[in-house]
Design a protein around this motif. Structure first.
Motif, short mmCIF file in Angstrom:
data_model
loop_
_atom_site.label_atom_id
_atom_site.label_comp_id
_atom_site.label_asym_id
_atom_site.label_seq_id
_atom_site.Cartn_x
_atom_site.Cartn_y
_atom_site.Cartn_z
N ARG A 51 0.84 -1.20 0.00
CA ARG A 51 0.00 0.00 0.00
C ARG A 51 0.87 1.25 0.00
NH1 ARG A 51 -3.36 -3.42 3.25
NH2 ARG A 51 -5.45 -3.57 2.33
N LEU A 52 0.35 2.29 -0.64
CA LEU A 52 0.94 3.62 -0.59
C LEU A 52 0.05 4.50 0.28
CD1 LEU A 52 1.46 4.00 -4.45
CD2 LEU A 52 3.16 3.21 -2.81
N VAL A 53 0.67 5.44 1.02
CA VAL A 53 -0.15 6.32 1.86
C VAL A 53 0.46 7.72 1.89
CG1 VAL A 53 1.04 5.51 3.96
CG2 VAL A 53 -1.17 6.66 4.17
N PHE A 54 -0.41 8.71 1.74
CA PHE A 54 -0.03 10.13 1.79
C PHE A 54 -0.39 10.67 3.16
CE2 PHE A 54 -0.62 14.70 0.64
CZ PHE A 54 0.64 14.93 0.11
N TYR A 55 0.38 11.63 3.66
CA TYR A 55 0.32 12.00 5.08
C TYR A 55 -0.78 12.95 5.45
CZ TYR A 55 2.30 16.75 4.54
OH TYR A 55 2.52 18.07 4.24
N ASP A 56 -1.51 13.52 4.51
CA ASP A 56 -2.67 14.33 4.89
C ASP A 56 -3.75 14.24 3.83
OD1 ASP A 56 -2.00 16.17 2.92
OD2 ASP A 56 -1.52 17.80 4.30
N LYS A 57 -4.87 14.96 4.09
CA LYS A 57 -6.03 14.90 3.20
C LYS A 57 -6.22 16.25 2.54
CE LYS A 57 -8.36 11.07 5.48
NZ LYS A 57 -9.61 10.51 6.02
N PRO A 58 -5.79 16.36 1.27
CA PRO A 58 -5.79 17.67 0.62
C PRO A 58 -7.16 18.29 0.44
CG PRO A 58 -5.24 15.91 -0.92
CD PRO A 58 -5.21 15.31 0.44
N LEU A 59 -8.20 17.50 0.25
CA LEU A 59 -9.52 18.09 0.06
C LEU A 59 -10.03 18.74 1.34
CD1 LEU A 59 -11.32 15.46 -2.19
CD2 LEU A 59 -10.44 17.71 -2.84
N VAL A 60 -9.71 18.16 2.48
CA VAL A 60 -10.10 18.77 3.75
C VAL A 60 -9.33 20.06 3.97
CG1 VAL A 60 -10.33 18.42 6.24
CG2 VAL A 60 -10.62 16.49 4.68
N LYS A 61 -8.05 20.06 3.58
CA LYS A 61 -7.25 21.28 3.69
C LYS A 61 -7.80 22.36 2.77
CE LYS A 61 -2.88 20.88 4.44
NZ LYS A 61 -1.43 20.62 4.32
N PHE A 62 -8.23 21.98 1.56
CA PHE A 62 -8.82 22.93 0.62
C PHE A 62 -10.10 23.53 1.20
CE2 PHE A 62 -11.49 23.76 -3.23
CZ PHE A 62 -10.72 24.79 -3.74
N GLU A 63 -10.90 22.71 1.87
CA GLU A 63 -12.10 23.20 2.54
C GLU A 63 -11.74 24.27 3.57
OE1 GLU A 63 -15.65 21.00 4.94
OE2 GLU A 63 -13.62 20.79 5.76
N ARG A 64 -10.68 24.02 4.33
CA ARG A 64 -10.26 25.00 5.34
C ARG A 64 -9.82 26.32 4.69
NH1 ARG A 64 -4.81 26.53 6.28
NH2 ARG A 64 -4.21 24.34 6.41
N LEU A 65 -9.08 26.23 3.58
CA LEU A 65 -8.65 27.45 2.89
C LEU A 65 -9.85 28.24 2.38
CD1 LEU A 65 -5.55 26.17 0.87
CD2 LEU A 65 -5.53 27.70 2.82
N LEU A 66 -10.80 27.57 1.75
CA LEU A 66 -11.97 28.26 1.23
C LEU A 66 -12.77 28.92 2.36
CD1 LEU A 66 -13.47 25.95 -1.55
CD2 LEU A 66 -12.36 28.17 -1.82
N GLU A 67 -13.01 28.19 3.44
CA GLU A 67 -13.78 28.74 4.55
C GLU A 67 -13.06 29.92 5.19
OE1 GLU A 67 -15.63 26.32 7.42
OE2 GLU A 67 -16.10 24.69 6.03
N THR A 68 -11.73 29.84 5.26
CA THR A 68 -10.96 30.94 5.85
C THR A 68 -11.07 32.18 4.99
OG1 THR A 68 -9.41 29.39 6.86
CG2 THR A 68 -8.68 31.66 6.62
N TYR A 69 -10.90 32.02 3.68
CA TYR A 69 -10.99 33.17 2.79
C TYR A 69 -12.38 33.80 2.84
CZ TYR A 69 -6.53 31.65 0.80
OH TYR A 69 -5.23 31.29 0.62
#
Length: 615
Positions: free
Chosen positions: A63-81
């Motif tokens: 298995r391959l695994v990435f260390y965070d969830k970019p879509l959730v981070k994108f949600e945070r950026l949009l809500e912050t802006y």
């Protein structure tokens, strides 16, 4: 057999880690291979190394695994802006093209990048790709690699997806989230704001603020408490965003911050004044107070005896030392790659234990990090081929000859570059890729800062000490193998200040010897201690034993093998180039020893100050 490849990328300190049946086989940061400090790019070379170390092709990985969830981070950026609109428009317009082009399509991008490691693979043949949450990756890197069967876990950094501070309960092979503090309220970003304001680089210069703090007084602590951060008795906090610019602008602080502290930010590389020293001391004290309050609350809430730490704030070794001495826990364990690089490791361990539900065995004593020596190693034969290609005079010694010779050189105040065994994972050199000196020397700190590292004179150096002798030198009675705990120097070793020395202030105190190991004793009689263990690094341990037999002292100065702005060296070639560019006296590459006086200057060498961007 299950083999999991974890990666972190696209912010800073990209890295890769290979875990096989729960054992950490290899881990490395991309910067060590590309020679670009804090390299955020996809970690191609680190992945290649990990696969090579594991004797495996990418298609054979489970298995391959990435260390965070970019879509959730994108949600945070949009809500912050949206929350700060319209003042966030400039930052929004700068960030969105990258997000729209790359990060929203990150799964596709990652698959394309992975395929570059094996031309025979088709996209359908790639191993399953999973995504961990950012703080879960941090928590997993701390708990699953720790020696404890049960512990409370505290993660503090700038920000992940939403969380800036999170608490977890670890037991066996599971992590249970307890609570979190969401963005924009962030202790890591508070510290980074002062890093920026005092003229240092964010995500790089925070440790300079920590090192500068003892030169100042906490004159601004009250202003921080009154205006910037509201800290509750349990350590949780909220920040007053009127003073910060990181939600809406392209800098950390704004005009109100400047007015509160009496002027604009210090320009990078300009002269340090007492104001910067006092600001550093003030934010350091506030940070320690938050760390202590939260730690005590977690002990009270969970009743657990052990604490694990990860996230960038866990690299604040002064705060860690206070938790160990003043907090309620029996012991604490800090992930040596506490920053984003360690997320690759945590993501892989989380998949093994939580996603695959594999058991975890711990004995309460030994962690699973192998001393953090998880990077590449080089044989004497490989080194000799390289040295002969350079026409570099050297001697190849037996182990006993090597330790005796280098101990004598160190006792004569020579500065030694030391490349032994596997490279360290994380930001600290731990005796694998180190520059060493005599801790007894009154001039060693100055020599190393100005002639070897070419960095600011105020920055302290850390001691390496034999584990069995640590309490003879420092007020510390536990392991500190990863140089992440600051402890006081023993009273019996301190030198009292004279009346005239007590009248000195700020940076003028730099050259006042504080103990019989002055090169590693900071202004406040503290030291960032690394304990050396025979089980994890026998070569370095035996060098310290030889130095002790010769001098009676079981302590050496240990700093990272690089110049300012350069990543820690990885290969013998990196080490040789750094050795030749500096005023180092001796270079040790495994059993091969080189003396500067015997070498011919490098031809057509570039200026390292132009090659590496200052940190």
């Amino acid at each position: 057999m299950s083999t999991i490849l974890g990666i972190s990328a696209y912010y800073h300190d990209s890295a890769a880690c290979l875990v096989r049946d729960g054992d950490i086989v290899a881990a490395a940061q991309e910067e060590r291979f590309t020679r670009k400090k804090h390299d955020p790019g996809f970690p191609h070379r680190a992945i290649d190394y990990c696969l090579q170390a594991g004797g495996i092709r990418l298609g054979e990985v489970s298995r391959l695994v990435f260390y965070d969830k970019p879509l959730v981070k994108f949600e945070r950026l949009l809500e912050t802006y949206l929350a700060f609109a319209p003042t966030g428009l400039q930052s929004f317009l700068a960030a969105m093209p990258v997000w729209m082009k790359e990060k929203l399509l990150l799964k596709t991008l990652l698959c394309e990048e992975f395929l570059k490691h094996d031309q025979r693979l088709k996209k359908r043949d790639l191993p399953q790709l999973l995504f961990s949450e950012h703080h879960e990756s941090h928590a997993a890197s701390a708990f699953f690699a720790s020696p404890y069967d049960s512990a409370v876990v505290l993660c503090m950094d700038g920000v992940g997806e939403w969380a800036t501070t999170s608490a977890w309960k670890g037991h066996g092979n599971q992590l249970t989230p307890l609570w979190e503090i969401p963005f924009p309220h962030s202790l890591g970003l508070l510290y980074s704001a002062f890093t920026y304001y005092t003229g240092f680089k964010v995500n790089s210069g925070e440790y300079k603020v920590m090192g500068l703090a003892p030169y100042g007084e906490p004159k601004y602590a009250k202003a921080i408490y009154d205006h910037l951060i509201d800290i509750k008795p349990d350590g949780t906090f909220r920040m007053n965003m009127e003073y910060f610019n990181y939600c809406t602008g392209l800098t950390m602080t704004g005009n109100k911050f400047d007015s509160l502290f009496g002027g604009p930010p210090r320009k990078p590389e300009s002269k340090l004044t007492q104001r910067e020293m006092d600001l550093a001391r003030s934010v350091q004290e506030v940070t320690e107070e938050v760390m202590l309050r939260i730690s005590r609350s977690l002990h009270r809430e969970t009743g657990l005896d052990y604490l694990c730490l990860a996230g960038g704030v866990a690299l604040n070794c002064v705060g860690n030392g206070r938790i160990l001495r003043e907090g309620p826990f029996k012991d604490l364990w800090i992930q040596p790659a506490a920053g984003d690089a360690g997320g690759a490791l945590g993501a892989a361990l989380s998949v093994w234990h939580q996603y695959e539900n594999q058991p975890r065995i711990s004995n309460g004593k030994q962690d699973r990090m192998r001393g953090s020596y998880l990077g590449p190693a080089h044989t004497n034969e490989e080194i000799e081929v390289f040295l002969k290609s350079k026409g570099a005079p050297y001697s190849r010694l037996s182990n006993s000859e090597l330790f005796e010779r280098v101990a004598q050189d160190l006792a004569q105040e020579k500065v030694v570059g030391w490349l032994q065994g596997r490279m360290e994972f994380g930001p600290r050199a731990l005796g694998g890729r180190s520059i060493l000196g005599d801790a007894r020397s009154t001039k060693m700190q100055s020599i190393m800062n100005l002639k070897i590292k070419y960095r600011e004179s105020f920055r302290p150096f850390a001691p390496s000490v034999l584990r069995e002798r640590v309490s003879d030198y420092f007020d510390l009675h536990s392991d500190s193998p990863y140089m992440l705990i600051v402890a006081p120097v023993q009273e019996k070793r301190r030198r009292p200040m004279t009346a005239s020395q007590k009248d000195l202030w700020g940076i003028d105190l730099l050259n006042v010897p504080r103990s019989d190991i002055p090169a590693v004793t900071h202004l406040d009689y503290s030291a960032r201690v690394q304990t050396i263990h025979q089980e994890t690094n026998p070569q370095y341990y035996n060098l310290l034993k030889s130095f002790e037999a010769l001098t009676g002292y079981a302590v050496l100065v240990n700093t990272s093998f690089n110049v300012r702005g350069e990543p820690i060296v990885c290969t013998p070639e990196d080490a040789y180039r750094c050795f030749m560019r500096t005023e180092m006296d001796v270079l040790v590459l495994e059993n091969c020893v080189l003396y500067k006086q015997d070498q011919t200057p490098l031809a057509e060498d570039t200026d390292w100050k132009k090659e590496f961007e200052l940190d």
